[in-house]
Design a protein around this motif. Structure first.
Motif, PDB file in Angstrom:
ATOM      1  N   UNK A   1      18.934  19.731 -54.596  1.00 34.35           N
ATOM      2  CA  UNK A   1      17.807  20.488 -54.047  1.00 34.35           C
ATOM      3  C   UNK A   1      16.497  20.070 -54.698  1.00 34.35           C
ATOM      4  N   UNK A   2      16.507  19.950 -56.019  1.00 37.13           N
ATOM      5  CA  UNK A   2      15.297  19.537 -56.736  1.00 37.13           C
ATOM      6  C   UNK A   2      14.890  18.115 -56.343  1.00 37.13           C
ATOM      7  N   UNK A   3      15.872  17.226 -56.182  1.00 43.09           N
ATOM      8  CA  UNK A   3      15.577  15.845 -55.775  1.00 43.09           C
ATOM      9  C   UNK A   3      15.010  15.808 -54.357  1.00 43.09           C
ATOM     10  N   UNK A   4      15.569  16.626 -53.460  1.00 42.64           N
ATOM     11  CA  UNK A   4      15.033  16.700 -52.094  1.00 42.64           C
ATOM     12  C   UNK A   4      13.568  17.135 -52.120  1.00 42.64           C
ATOM     13  N   UNK A   5      13.263  18.151 -52.923  1.00 43.58           N
ATOM     14  CA  UNK A   5      11.881  18.638 -53.023  1.00 43.58           C
ATOM     15  C   UNK A   5      10.961  17.559 -53.593  1.00 43.58           C
ATOM     16  N   UNK A   6      11.448  16.851 -54.604  1.00 43.85           N
ATOM     17  CA  UNK A   6      10.664  15.761 -55.190  1.00 43.85           C
ATOM     18  C   UNK A   6      10.381  14.681 -54.156  1.00 43.85           C
ATOM     19  N   UNK A   7      11.402  14.288 -53.402  1.00 47.67           N
ATOM     20  CA  UNK A   7      11.223  13.239 -52.396  1.00 47.67           C
ATOM     21  C   UNK A   7      10.258  13.680 -51.301  1.00 47.67           C
ATOM     22  N   UNK A   8      10.299  14.937 -50.917  1.00 50.29           N
ATOM     23  CA  UNK A   8       9.350  15.438 -49.919  1.00 50.29           C
ATOM     24  C   UNK A   8       7.923  15.283 -50.441  1.00 50.29           C
ATOM     25  N   UNK A   9       7.696  15.677 -51.704  1.00 49.92           N
ATOM     26  CA  UNK A   9       6.356  15.555 -52.290  1.00 49.92           C
ATOM     27  C   UNK A   9       5.927  14.088 -52.384  1.00 49.92           C
ATOM     28  N   UNK A  10       6.840  13.216 -52.810  1.00 47.44           N
ATOM     29  CA  UNK A  10       6.498  11.798 -52.919  1.00 47.44           C
ATOM     30  C   UNK A  10       6.179  11.199 -51.551  1.00 47.44           C
ATOM     31  N   UNK A  11       6.954  11.589 -50.537  1.00 45.33           N
ATOM     32  CA  UNK A  11       6.722  11.068 -49.188  1.00 45.33           C
ATOM     33  C   UNK A  11       5.419  11.591 -48.599  1.00 45.33           C
ATOM     34  N   UNK A  12       5.001  12.789 -48.999  1.00 45.41           N
ATOM     35  CA  UNK A  12       3.723  13.327 -48.523  1.00 45.41           C
ATOM     36  C   UNK A  12       2.554  12.521 -49.085  1.00 45.41           C
ATOM     37  N   UNK A  13       2.717  12.014 -50.308  1.00 41.08           N
ATOM     38  CA  UNK A  13       1.630  11.254 -50.919  1.00 41.08           C
ATOM     39  C   UNK A  13       1.699   9.768 -50.580  1.00 41.08           C
ATOM     40  N   UNK A  14       2.815   9.324 -50.052  1.00 39.46           N
ATOM     41  CA  UNK A  14       2.982   7.924 -49.688  1.00 39.46           C
ATOM     42  C   UNK A  14       3.817   7.863 -48.408  1.00 39.46           C
ATOM     43  N   UNK A  15       3.139   7.835 -47.278  1.00 38.79           N
ATOM     44  CA  UNK A  15       3.808   8.001 -45.985  1.00 38.79           C
ATOM     45  C   UNK A  15       4.801   6.903 -45.640  1.00 38.79           C
ATOM     46  N   UNK A  16       4.711   5.739 -46.263  1.00 38.40           N
ATOM     47  CA  UNK A  16       5.631   4.632 -45.962  1.00 38.40           C
ATOM     48  C   UNK A  16       6.883   4.648 -46.847  1.00 38.40           C
ATOM     49  N   UNK A  17       6.969   5.596 -47.765  1.00 41.52           N
ATOM     50  CA  UNK A  17       8.115   5.686 -48.675  1.00 41.52           C
ATOM     51  C   UNK A  17       9.369   6.057 -47.899  1.00 41.52           C
ATOM     52  N   UNK A  18      10.440   5.275 -48.104  1.00 43.79           N
ATOM     53  CA  UNK A  18      11.709   5.519 -47.407  1.00 43.79           C
ATOM     54  C   UNK A  18      12.873   5.292 -48.359  1.00 43.79           C
ATOM     55  N   UNK A  19      13.913   6.076 -48.189  1.00 46.45           N
ATOM     56  CA  UNK A  19      15.147   5.831 -48.930  1.00 46.45           C
ATOM     57  C   UNK A  19      15.794   4.588 -48.327  1.00 46.45           C
TER      58      UNK A  19
END
Length: 97
Positions: A7-25
Motif C-alpha cells: 500500500x505504501x509503495x502504491x502511494x509512493x508510485x502514484x506521487x512519483x508518477x504525478x511529478x513525472x508523467x512518463x514514469x512507468x513500471x
C-alpha cells in the motif's frame, strides 16, 4: 506488514508518477531484503532530464518513521554497467532497529 508495504509503495508510485508523467513500471515487483527487513524492488523507465530514457530501480522499505526509499538511475543503454554498483549500495544499507 506485506500489505502495508504494498500500500505504501502504491502511494509512493502514484506521487512519483504525478511529478513525472512518463514514469512507468517496466518490470515485476519483487521482494528483497535490506538489512534483514523485507523491501519492495521494482524497475521503472522514465525520460531522463539529460535527454533520452533512463532505467530507474526503486527500492522501498517501511520503517517506524515511514517509508524509506532509494532510486538508482542510469541511461537505459548504460544501466547494465551500473547495476552491480547499485546492488552494492543497496546491500550496504543499515537500518536502525
Amino acid at each position: 506488514p506485506r500489505r502495508m508495504l504494498d500500500t505504501a509503495a502504491d502511494q509512493l508510485l502514484v506521487r512519483l508518477k504525478q511529478s513525472s508523467l512518463k514514469l512507468k513500471e517496466s518490470g515485476p515487483r519483487e521482494r528483497i531484503e535490506i538489512d534483514g527487513q523485507t523491501a519492495l524492488s521494482v524497475k521503472l523507465t522514465n525520460d531522463s532530464p539529460l535527454g533520452g530514457s533512463e532505467t530507474e530501480w526503486l527500492v522501498a522499505v517501511l520503517q517506524p518513521q515511514g517509508m524509506l526509499y532509494f532510486i538508482c538511475a542510469a541511461p537505459v543503454s548504460e544501466y547494465a554497467d551500473y547495476e552491480a554498483t547499485f546492488q552494492t549500495i543497496i546491500s550496504s544499507v543499515r537500518l536502525s532497529q
